[in-house]
Write a protein that holds these residues in place. Structure first.
Motif, PDB file in Angstrom:
ATOM      1  N   THR A   6       0.634  -1.041   0.063  1.00  0.00           N
ATOM      2  CA  THR A   6       0.306   0.016  -0.160  1.00  0.00           C
ATOM      3  C   THR A   6       1.041   1.139  -0.519  1.00  0.00           C
ATOM      4  O   THR A   6       0.741   2.397  -0.097  1.00  0.00           O
ATOM      5  CB  THR A   6      -1.060   0.014   1.100  1.00  0.00           C
ATOM      6  N   MET A   7       2.474   1.293   0.467  1.00  0.00           N
ATOM      7  CA  MET A   7       2.739   2.476   0.442  1.00  0.00           C
ATOM      8  C   MET A   7       3.098   3.038  -1.585  1.00  0.00           C
ATOM      9  O   MET A   7       2.990   2.826  -2.197  1.00  0.00           O
ATOM     10  CB  MET A   7       4.615   1.818   0.589  1.00  0.00           C
ATOM     11  N   LEU A   8       2.520   4.386  -1.404  1.00  0.00           N
ATOM     12  CA  LEU A   8       2.827   5.269  -2.284  1.00  0.00           C
ATOM     13  C   LEU A   8       3.912   6.291  -1.365  1.00  0.00           C
ATOM     14  O   LEU A   8       4.365   6.798  -0.887  1.00  0.00           O
ATOM     15  CB  LEU A   8       2.294   6.276  -2.267  1.00  0.00           C
ATOM     16  N   HIS A   9       5.476   6.291  -2.507  1.00  0.00           N
ATOM     17  CA  HIS A   9       6.726   7.476  -1.991  1.00  0.00           C
ATOM     18  C   HIS A   9       7.092   7.732  -2.650  1.00  0.00           C
ATOM     19  O   HIS A   9       6.810   7.964  -3.693  1.00  0.00           O
ATOM     20  CB  HIS A   9       8.050   6.474  -2.330  1.00  0.00           C
ATOM     21  N   VAL A  10       6.455   9.417  -2.091  1.00  0.00           N
ATOM     22  CA  VAL A  10       6.727   9.966  -2.614  1.00  0.00           C
ATOM     23  C   VAL A  10       8.142  11.384  -1.961  1.00  0.00           C
ATOM     24  O   VAL A  10       8.418  11.520  -0.724  1.00  0.00           O
ATOM     25  CB  VAL A  10       5.943  12.072  -2.633  1.00  0.00           C
ATOM     26  N   ASP A  11       9.181  11.670  -3.002  1.00  0.00           N
ATOM     27  CA  ASP A  11      10.239  12.517  -2.706  1.00  0.00           C
ATOM     28  C   ASP A  11      10.114  14.167  -3.201  1.00  0.00           C
ATOM     29  O   ASP A  11      10.187  13.569  -4.337  1.00  0.00           O
ATOM     30  CB  ASP A  11      11.970  11.778  -3.249  1.00  0.00           C
ATOM     31  N   LEU A  12      10.162  14.547  -1.659  1.00  0.00           N
ATOM     32  CA  LEU A  12      10.385  16.282  -2.193  1.00  0.00           C
ATOM     33  C   LEU A  12      11.408  16.444  -2.099  1.00  0.00           C
ATOM     34  O   LEU A  12      12.178  15.762  -1.089  1.00  0.00           O
ATOM     35  CB  LEU A  12       8.994  16.028  -1.153  1.00  0.00           C
ATOM     36  N   GLN A  13      10.613  17.525  -2.688  1.00  0.00           N
ATOM     37  CA  GLN A  13      12.535  19.089  -2.550  1.00  0.00           C
ATOM     38  C   GLN A  13      12.337  20.384  -1.041  1.00  0.00           C
ATOM     39  O   GLN A  13      13.367  20.651  -0.810  1.00  0.00           O
ATOM     40  CB  GLN A  13      12.373  19.847  -3.876  1.00  0.00           C
ATOM     41  N   ARG A  14      11.151  20.060  -0.512  1.00  0.00           N
ATOM     42  CA  ARG A  14      10.988  20.843   0.815  1.00  0.00           C
ATOM     43  C   ARG A  14      10.141  20.284   1.513  1.00  0.00           C
ATOM     44  O   ARG A  14       9.714  19.232   0.960  1.00  0.00           O
ATOM     45  CB  ARG A  14      11.035  21.935   0.362  1.00  0.00           C
ATOM     46  N   ALA A  57       5.020  28.271   5.970  1.00  0.00           N
ATOM     47  CA  ALA A  57       4.647  29.383   5.386  1.00  0.00           C
ATOM     48  C   ALA A  57       6.056  28.516   3.867  1.00  0.00           C
ATOM     49  O   ALA A  57       5.535  28.417   2.636  1.00  0.00           O
ATOM     50  CB  ALA A  57       5.761  31.001   5.077  1.00  0.00           C
ATOM     51  N   GLU A  58       7.103  28.153   4.124  1.00  0.00           N
ATOM     52  CA  GLU A  58       7.751  27.158   3.642  1.00  0.00           C
ATOM     53  C   GLU A  58       6.958  26.313   2.858  1.00  0.00           C
ATOM     54  O   GLU A  58       6.663  25.624   1.271  1.00  0.00           O
ATOM     55  CB  GLU A  58       8.940  26.698   3.756  1.00  0.00           C
TER      56      GLU A  58
END
Length: 777
Positions: free
Chosen positions: A728-736, A771-772
């Motif tokens: 069930t894992m959904l991995h999202v790699d983000l910049q912040r 805010a970020e």
């Protein structure tokens, strides 16, 4: 209820608060005593709270007096004077109000067997409050004993919040035969009027206390006759009380009530409420149950409710009239808590209650019960096993397990049998089990009980006036001159005397007491509703603008998990690499998971620095980027890291301390003196180390493992999460950092909320991170 009584049937009454459940439960007793007046004990009323027994006495005596009936009603709890208890066994009232622990103690006296032989009815109020826990195990065993002493005994249980009536009918019935129990259901009352308080329409990013809404809470108090403000922890209750006094310009009388306050302090608050002298009372779960004050017209819940059944119970404290809506206000601490509050409202509207999980009875409780029975009279093992199996939690108890419990009370077990202090039971030539020495009888009565508090220090003034108790761990961090808030007062430490903390009132700035107690976790049903909110955009129009914007930016920047999905985000922040898993399995399960994942990260060379958790998410951070989160969530973590962690942590020792006290292996008190918490801990730690080395399969070691797994770590929810994580894992790699991560991320380095100034700093930091997170580019 009258019809069920006249047919001689057991009964479960499920009806909303304010419907007159308690009087309905007692009505057959009053009728029988009017039709056939008799001396001797007729009815036992069992409540989960001492305060509830006193409250019912007050509400029952009024109609008895108005009808001019010659019926004596008395209470028997830990607060009842010894002389009255002795007199009650010789000349009992017709109706006796008590608690499961006091009933168990009563059964340890030989003359109680005569006193209880003519018992006609047992009424169990608020049965949901303990049936599924250790207090329920003790009560189920006591009911089985009462049924043997008085075979015609009728059992009655009352509750407003029961999701599974048949489960409770089975628990109530001898040998679990639900056909013996009539289900009586009351008419539904007026739907509660519940609102979510949003000052200036904004929901904070962070915090759990709801202190941002204090001026509005004070305004609610000013516009209502009497208000109860519920808090999920004792520390928060003290904080909210102090915050309310700061804005109480009208100097309205406001009190505070929680389980750590002295009996006198609690009784003063309860009496002031009963007399209508308080405009508001800040309370914890100490008032969750049916203490009924007719003038209460508003209930406020600070922070998230954590479960729909608990919320209904708390709302039920307002407006004890079936035809009028109870008025309640929820004050969410942050945005996730707003969703939880909305989910709880929907669950209440739909009549959805949290499920009750019935499980097998624990062996430490069984050991305590067997010792109580032996204190009253010798018993035959075979007869006792048959009697015990009449209690649902022990209905499937194997004979060999029963024998091992008897063996444990007989000599402490293989590793401890050389010590006479553990030889509490002896089997005579007649085959009967009896107490070895009279001293063990006194020891049992001094130490019996299911509720094991953390080691405590008594807080008192120099003149001897007692304010209540604080946990020894917090007390030991205090030195003379230190200040803290307790019982609604600012106190300065003068000195520490063994188990007493001597204090004086002060006007100095003070900090708040922290408690170790088990934290309420969001229930699985409420968590599922929150997950549905995230996924179902059609629901968002019901939310405030800032909550809706939060979810919209999250969807644009990252993803929102579907109800069966595990969203895991990774991103850099302030020079560290973070991983946030939105698993919604509750704070306890997330705490355990954080421990396990950081251990595994260590083994994989990912250099973890720590973790934080709330009910909705777990955030882990370290020096190396986590490229493959799935490797950290494999089910074998429960077989390897979990076992190593529990055995190496204080968790198992703490669980062992509890089962050793409940099982009677270690006494909290000696005649004439009381052990300090440190002495009890030292004793149990020594025995734990011996058993772990020489008898790891000891009965109490098994019981401690069961406790550590089930109660302290929510291991069932944890196992389900790990079993399904891979698919069930959904991995999202983000910049912040993402918007959804803000509420958990700002907890890093700020796990405990102390002064309001710290809360202000927390909110300012949250706005910076938010805010970020909310910047779209």
């Amino acid at each position: 209820m009258l019809a069920a009584a006249r047919a001689g049937r057991h009964a479960l009454l499920v009806a909303p608060t304010g419907a007159g459940k308690t009087l309905a439960g007692f009505l057959p007793t009053l009728t029988e005593l009017v039709e056939a007046p008799a001396e001797g004990l007729h009815t036992l009323y069992i409540s989960p709270l001492k305060a509830l027994a006193v409250d019912v006495q007050r509400n029952l005596l009024a109609p008895i007096d108005e009808m001019g009936l010659d019926i004596r009603v008395e209470t028997r709890t830990g607060d009842t004077p010894h002389e009255r208890k002795v007199r009650q066994r010789a000349r009992p009232p017709q109706i006796l109000l008590t608690t499961p622990e006091s009933l168990s103690l009563l059964l340890s006296y030989p003359d109680s067997l005569t006193m209880l032989a003519g018992l006609k009815t047992v009424v169990i109020d608020e049965v949901h409050a303990f049936a599924t826990g250790k207090r329920g195990d003790l009560l189920a065993l006591a009911l089985a004993r009462l049924q043997r002493l008085s075979p015609g005994l009728r059992r009655v249980a009352l509750s407003a919040t029961v999701a599974d009536p048949d489960g409770y009918r089975a628990w109530l019935a001898p040998y679990g035969d639900i056909d013996q129990v009539t289900l009586v259901q009351g008419e539904p009352g007026a739907k509660p009027d519940i609102a979510i308080l949003l000052p200036e329409g904004r929901v904070p990013w962070a915090g759990h206390s709801g202190t941002y809404a204090i001026p509005q809470v004070m305004a609610e108090i000013e516009t209502h006759k009497t208000t109860i403000i519920f808090c999920n922890t004792r520390g928060l209750a003290e904080l909210i009380f102090q915050q309310l006094w700061k804005v109480n310009e009208l100097k309205l009388p406001i009190g505070v009530h929680h389980g750590s306050l002295s009996l006198e302090a609690r009784q003063r608050a309860e009496q002031a409420m009963a007399d209508g002298r308080l405009r508001a009372l800040v309370a914890t779960a100490s008032l969750d149950l049916g203490v009924d004050w007719g003038d209460v017209d508003c209930v406020i819940q600070m922070g998230a409710p954590k479960g729909s059944s608990r919320l209904l119970q708390r709302i039920g404290r307002a407006n004890h009239r079936l035809d009028e809506s109870s008025e309640a206000v929820l004050v969410p601490g942050n945005r996730f808590e707003y969703l939880e509050a909305r989910a709880a409202l929907d669950a209440v509207e739909a009549g959805e209650l949290d499920p009750d999980v019935f499980r097998p009875g624990t062996l430490d409780v069984l050991a305590q019960h067997l010792m109580a029975c032996a204190c009253a009279e010798p018993f035959d093992g075979g007869d006792m096993l048959h009697e015990i199996r009449a209690a649902l939690p022990y209905s499937a108890l194997p004979a060999e397990t029963f024998e091992s419990v008897l063996q444990f009370i007989q000599d402490g077990g293989y590793a401890l049998r050389a010590y006479d202090k553990f030889k509490r039971l002896t089997r005579g030539g007649d085959g009967l089990w009896r107490v070895t020495l009279p001293a063990f009888v006194a020891q049992h009565r001094l130490n019996a009980g299911i509720i094991v508090e953390a080691p405590m220090l008594e807080v008192r003034f120099r003149n001897g006036r007692r304010l209540g108790k604080i946990e020894e761990g917090f007390g030991n961090s205090l030195s003379p001159g230190d200040t803290f808030f307790f019982a609604g007062l600012a106190l300065e430490v003068e000195r520490v005397e063994q188990t007493d903390l001597i204090v004086r009132a002060t006007a100095k700035q003070a900090r708040f007491v922290s408690y170790m107690g088990a934290r309420l976790a969001i229930t699985a049903t409420l968590a599922q509703r929150v997950r549905t909110f995230l996924h179902d955009r059609s629901q968002w129009r019901r939310f405030p603008d800032d909550v809706r914007e939060w979810l919209e930016v999250q969807e644009a920047r990252s993803a929102l998990p579907a109800p069966g999905q595990l969203l895991v985000e990774t991103f850099p922040h302030e020079g560290r690499h973070h991983m946030v898993a939105y698993s919604f399995e509750g704070w306890n399960a997330h705490q355990s998971l954080g421990m396990l994942i950081t251990r595994r990260m260590e083994a994989l060379g990912l250099k973890p620095l720590g973790f934080v958790a709330n009910d909705y998410a777990l955030a882990v951070y370290g020096l190396e980027k986590i490229e493959d989160p799935a490797a950290l969530f494999s089910p074998d973590i429960l077989e390897h890291e979990f076992v190593d962690w529990v055995q190496g942590s204080a968790l198992l020792k703490r669980a062992f301390r509890e089962v050793a006290i409940i099982g009677g292996l270690v006494e909290r008190q000696h005649p004439g003196k009381k052990k300090s918490g440190r002495q009890v801990t030292f004793s149990t730690d020594l025995i734990y180390d011996v058993l772990r080395k020489y008898e790891p399969d000891h009965l109490l070691m098994r019981a401690a493992w069961q406790d550590a797994r089930a109660r302290m770590t929510d291991v069932g929810r944890l196992a389900h999460l790990l079993d399904t994580a891979a698919e069930t894992m959904l991995h999202v790699d983000l910049q912040r950092v993402s918007p959804l991560a803000v509420p958990v991320l700002i907890m890093i380095g700020r796990e405990t909320v102390a002064q309001s100034s710290a809360e202000d700093a927390l909110l300012m930091e949250a706005e910076t991170i938010a805010a970020e997170a909310m910047r779209v580019d």
